[in-house]
Design a protein around this motif. Structure first.
Motif, PDB file in Angstrom:
ATOM      1  N   VAL A 256       1.764  -3.328   1.633  1.00  0.00           N
ATOM      2  CA  VAL A 256       0.587  -2.843   2.364  1.00  0.00           C
ATOM      3  C   VAL A 256       0.695  -3.163   3.850  1.00  0.00           C
ATOM      4  O   VAL A 256       0.478  -2.301   4.712  1.00  0.00           O
ATOM      5  N   HIS A 257       1.033  -4.396   4.179  1.00  0.00           N
ATOM      6  CA  HIS A 257       1.075  -4.791   5.593  1.00  0.00           C
ATOM      7  C   HIS A 257       2.123  -3.982   6.354  1.00  0.00           C
ATOM      8  O   HIS A 257       1.885  -3.559   7.496  1.00  0.00           O
ATOM      9  N   GLU A 258       3.278  -3.733   5.720  1.00  0.00           N
ATOM     10  CA  GLU A 258       4.315  -2.953   6.401  1.00  0.00           C
ATOM     11  C   GLU A 258       3.836  -1.534   6.669  1.00  0.00           C
ATOM     12  O   GLU A 258       4.047  -0.993   7.759  1.00  0.00           O
ATOM     13  N   PHE A 259       3.183  -0.913   5.694  1.00  0.00           N
ATOM     14  CA  PHE A 259       2.641   0.429   5.918  1.00  0.00           C
ATOM     15  C   PHE A 259       1.583   0.419   7.019  1.00  0.00           C
ATOM     16  O   PHE A 259       1.512   1.345   7.834  1.00  0.00           O
ATOM     17  N   GLU A 260       0.751  -0.602   7.023  1.00  0.00           N
ATOM     18  CA  GLU A 260      -0.329  -0.656   8.014  1.00  0.00           C
ATOM     19  C   GLU A 260       0.192  -0.803   9.437  1.00  0.00           C
ATOM     20  O   GLU A 260      -0.391  -0.257  10.378  1.00  0.00           O
ATOM     21  N   THR A 261       1.283  -1.537   9.609  1.00  0.00           N
ATOM     22  CA  THR A 261       1.750  -1.843  10.961  1.00  0.00           C
ATOM     23  C   THR A 261       2.916  -0.979  11.419  1.00  0.00           C
ATOM     24  O   THR A 261       3.178  -0.881  12.627  1.00  0.00           O
ATOM     25  N   ASP A 262       3.641  -0.352  10.480  1.00  0.00           N
ATOM     26  CA  ASP A 262       4.875   0.333  10.857  1.00  0.00           C
ATOM     27  C   ASP A 262       4.923   1.774  10.374  1.00  0.00           C
ATOM     28  O   ASP A 262       5.990   2.369  10.306  1.00  0.00           O
ATOM     29  N   SER A 263       3.762   2.343  10.042  1.00  0.00           N
ATOM     30  CA  SER A 263       3.739   3.739   9.628  1.00  0.00           C
ATOM     31  C   SER A 263       2.532   4.432  10.251  1.00  0.00           C
ATOM     32  O   SER A 263       1.642   3.782  10.820  1.00  0.00           O
ATOM     33  N   LEU A 264       2.484   5.751  10.082  1.00  0.00           N
ATOM     34  CA  LEU A 264       1.374   6.543  10.598  1.00  0.00           C
ATOM     35  C   LEU A 264       0.317   6.826   9.541  1.00  0.00           C
ATOM     36  O   LEU A 264      -0.545   7.677   9.743  1.00  0.00           O
ATOM     37  N   ALA A 265       0.363   6.111   8.420  1.00  0.00           N
ATOM     38  CA  ALA A 265      -0.674   6.281   7.407  1.00  0.00           C
ATOM     39  C   ALA A 265      -2.032   5.913   7.996  1.00  0.00           C
ATOM     40  O   ALA A 265      -2.172   4.898   8.693  1.00  0.00           O
ATOM     41  N   ASP A 266      -3.038   6.754   7.719  1.00  0.00           N
ATOM     42  CA  ASP A 266      -4.386   6.472   8.214  1.00  0.00           C
ATOM     43  C   ASP A 266      -5.105   5.438   7.361  1.00  0.00           C
ATOM     44  O   ASP A 266      -5.986   4.726   7.850  1.00  0.00           O
ATOM     45  N   ALA A 267      -4.767   5.374   6.088  1.00  0.00           N
ATOM     46  CA  ALA A 267      -5.365   4.403   5.179  1.00  0.00           C
ATOM     47  C   ALA A 267      -4.312   3.977   4.174  1.00  0.00           C
ATOM     48  O   ALA A 267      -3.521   4.798   3.703  1.00  0.00           O
ATOM     49  N   VAL A 268      -4.290   2.685   3.842  1.00  0.00           N
ATOM     50  CA  VAL A 268      -3.304   2.138   2.912  1.00  0.00           C
ATOM     51  C   VAL A 268      -4.032   1.351   1.840  1.00  0.00           C
ATOM     52  O   VAL A 268      -4.848   0.474   2.146  1.00  0.00           O
ATOM     53  N   HIS A 269      -3.741   1.662   0.597  1.00  0.00           N
ATOM     54  CA  HIS A 269      -4.360   0.978  -0.532  1.00  0.00           C
ATOM     55  C   HIS A 269      -3.268   0.350  -1.385  1.00  0.00           C
ATOM     56  O   HIS A 269      -2.250   0.996  -1.688  1.00  0.00           O
ATOM     57  N   GLY A 270      -3.472  -0.893  -1.770  1.00  0.00           N
ATOM     58  CA  GLY A 270      -2.477  -1.600  -2.546  1.00  0.00           C
ATOM     59  C   GLY A 270      -2.918  -1.835  -3.978  1.00  0.00           C
ATOM     60  O   GLY A 270      -4.111  -1.855  -4.279  1.00  0.00           O
ATOM     61  N   PHE A 271      -1.939  -1.997  -4.852  1.00  0.00           N
ATOM     62  CA  PHE A 271      -2.225  -2.383  -6.226  1.00  0.00           C
ATOM     63  C   PHE A 271      -1.267  -3.502  -6.614  1.00  0.00           C
ATOM     64  O   PHE A 271      -0.222  -3.682  -5.994  1.00  0.00           O
ATOM     65  N   GLY A 272      -1.631  -4.246  -7.616  1.00  0.00           N
ATOM     66  CA  GLY A 272      -0.735  -5.253  -8.162  1.00  0.00           C
ATOM     67  C   GLY A 272      -1.022  -6.655  -7.689  1.00  0.00           C
ATOM     68  O   GLY A 272      -1.372  -7.515  -8.490  1.00  0.00           O
ATOM     69  N   GLY A 273      -0.904  -6.892  -6.398  1.00  0.00           N
ATOM     70  CA  GLY A 273      -1.114  -8.249  -5.908  1.00  0.00           C
ATOM     71  C   GLY A 273      -0.229  -9.229  -6.654  1.00  0.00           C
ATOM     72  O   GLY A 273       0.944  -8.978  -6.906  1.00  0.00           O
TER      73      GLY A 273
END
Length: 385
Positions: free
Chosen positions: A73-90
């Motif tokens: 999640v953190h990598e997508f949030e900081t290094d991609s153009l995704a507007d929203a990121v949702h994670g599963f699993g933890g």
């Protein structure tokens, strides 16, 4: 690759093209699963392809929404153009399809028209069946080819990355030729190639190196082993280099000591088959044509039964286990070559009964009038002592 590797305008142009293609197919949503599709639209280089992942691409001005395992999640949030990121699993098990169902309801996928990518390697059959049941009548078709087809013709910026990768591949092959000698193991030779590539800025290519010698030289995709090379050996090496995850490949034949006439004959046939392919390539040529040209050369030499698999394919950003794109130059290919495509040239011959094989691999850029060879490394047989 990250969101910083291309301009905002290039990413926006890619998204606009995808949405235009969605409109042609009357799709309200596209569920992209292939890591190369997600990478092309968002810049993400995340390793999330090891588990279920997807990118929701909506028509109009809908946000780009990623579902990925929590660790990415953190990598997508900081290094991609995704507007929203949702994670599963933890830290505990969680059904990713249940997480997808919640996300789908939130964005209105049920009751709309949805296309789904169903790529090899990256979508478990259980997950596919669960998505099909969950979406029901909203799933109006598989759209695996939608983004993949748009990616085939490369932009000038993408071609720049591929040129850099090709220059790195040449460095790796030069290192191999320098190290090639009797008494050196296949693994040591592979180690020298990788050291050169990584030290000079290549990323790790999506597929591992192929390196075979001696009694293994008819293995078309053999991995290096601890075998020590001996005088009289014939063999082949193939590997990829990357720049910004864009891949260039290279492959050469080698011999230890003076090659036999049969070794020289096989190398000559394969090289002439490569030249015949290159001579046919230009904008607007069906992908079957270069394949037929190579097939004719190999057939005339009486080696038709030993010609194996495709004569070449298109290259793009690669994620394990492959750097190949859908376009293949083979007999039933539906594709047409277009200026800006980058394809491999590699018509192979592997003769199991003789324990010999030959393949030369180069990449070419399709141009309006021909093909530009990207490697500067000679295509001659590499002979070591």
């Amino acid at each position: 690759m990250s969101k910083n590797d291309f301009t905002a305008e290039e990413f926006a142009g890619r998204l606009a093209r995808v949405r235009a293609a969605m409109a042609v197919r009357e799709l309200d949503w596209l569920v992209a699963v292939h890591p190369a599709s997600i990478h092309w639209l968002t810049g993400s280089d995340a390793k999330s392809y090891q588990e279920f992942q997807c990118l929701l691409v909506g028509a109009g001005d809908a946000p780009l929404v990623v579902l990925t395992r929590q660790g990415e999640v953190h990598e997508f949030e900081t290094d991609s153009l995704a507007d929203a990121v949702h994670g599963f699993g933890g830290g505990e098990n969680e059904d990713p399809i249940a997480a997808f169902a919640e996300l789908a309801r939130r964005h209105g996928l049920p009751g709309s028209r949805v296309g789904l990518e169903v790529p090899a390697y990256y979508l478990h059959p259980h997950h596919y069946l669960a998505l099909r049941d969950l979406l029901g009548e909203a799933l109006v078709g598989e759209a695996t080819d939608l983004i993949a087809g748009l990616k085939l013709v490369k932009s000038p910026a993408e071609i720049d990355y591929i040129r850099r990768a090709a220059a790195l591949a040449d460095l790796g092959m030069a290192r191999f030729a320098e190290d090639l000698s009797a008494g050196v193991s296949e693994l040591a030779l592979a180690g020298g190639v990788y050291e050169t590539l990584l030290r000079n800025g290549s990323g790790i290519a999506a597929s591992p190196i192929n390196l075979v010698s001696g009694p293994r030289s008819a293995y078309s995709h053999g991995a290096p082993t601890a075998r020590l090379l001996e005088r009289g050996d014939f063999g082949s090496i193939e590997f990829g280099a990357t720049s910004g995850r864009y891949t260039a490949t290279i492959g050469r034949q080698f011999a230890l000591g003076a090659p036999t006439p049969r070794m020289l004959e096989l190398h000559d046939v394969v090289r002439r088959a490569c030249d015949a392919m290159i001579a046919t390539i230009r904008d607007g040529v069906p992908a079957t044509v270069p394949h037929a040209a190579a097939r004719a050369i190999i057939g005339e030499a009486g080696l038709g039964p030993y010609r194996v698999h495709t004569s070449g394919y298109s290259l793009g950003p690669g994620f394990p286990p492959s750097w190949a794109e859908p376009l293949h130059m083979i007999g039933d290919s539906p594709y047409v070559l277009k200026a800006g495509m980058v394809v491999t040239i590699e018509p192979p011959v592997f003769i199991g009964p003789e324990g010999l094989g030959a393949r030369i691999i180069n990449n070419v850029l399709v141009t309006p009038t021909g093909a530009e060879l990207l490697s500067r490394m000679p295509r001659d047989l590499i002979v070591g002592e």
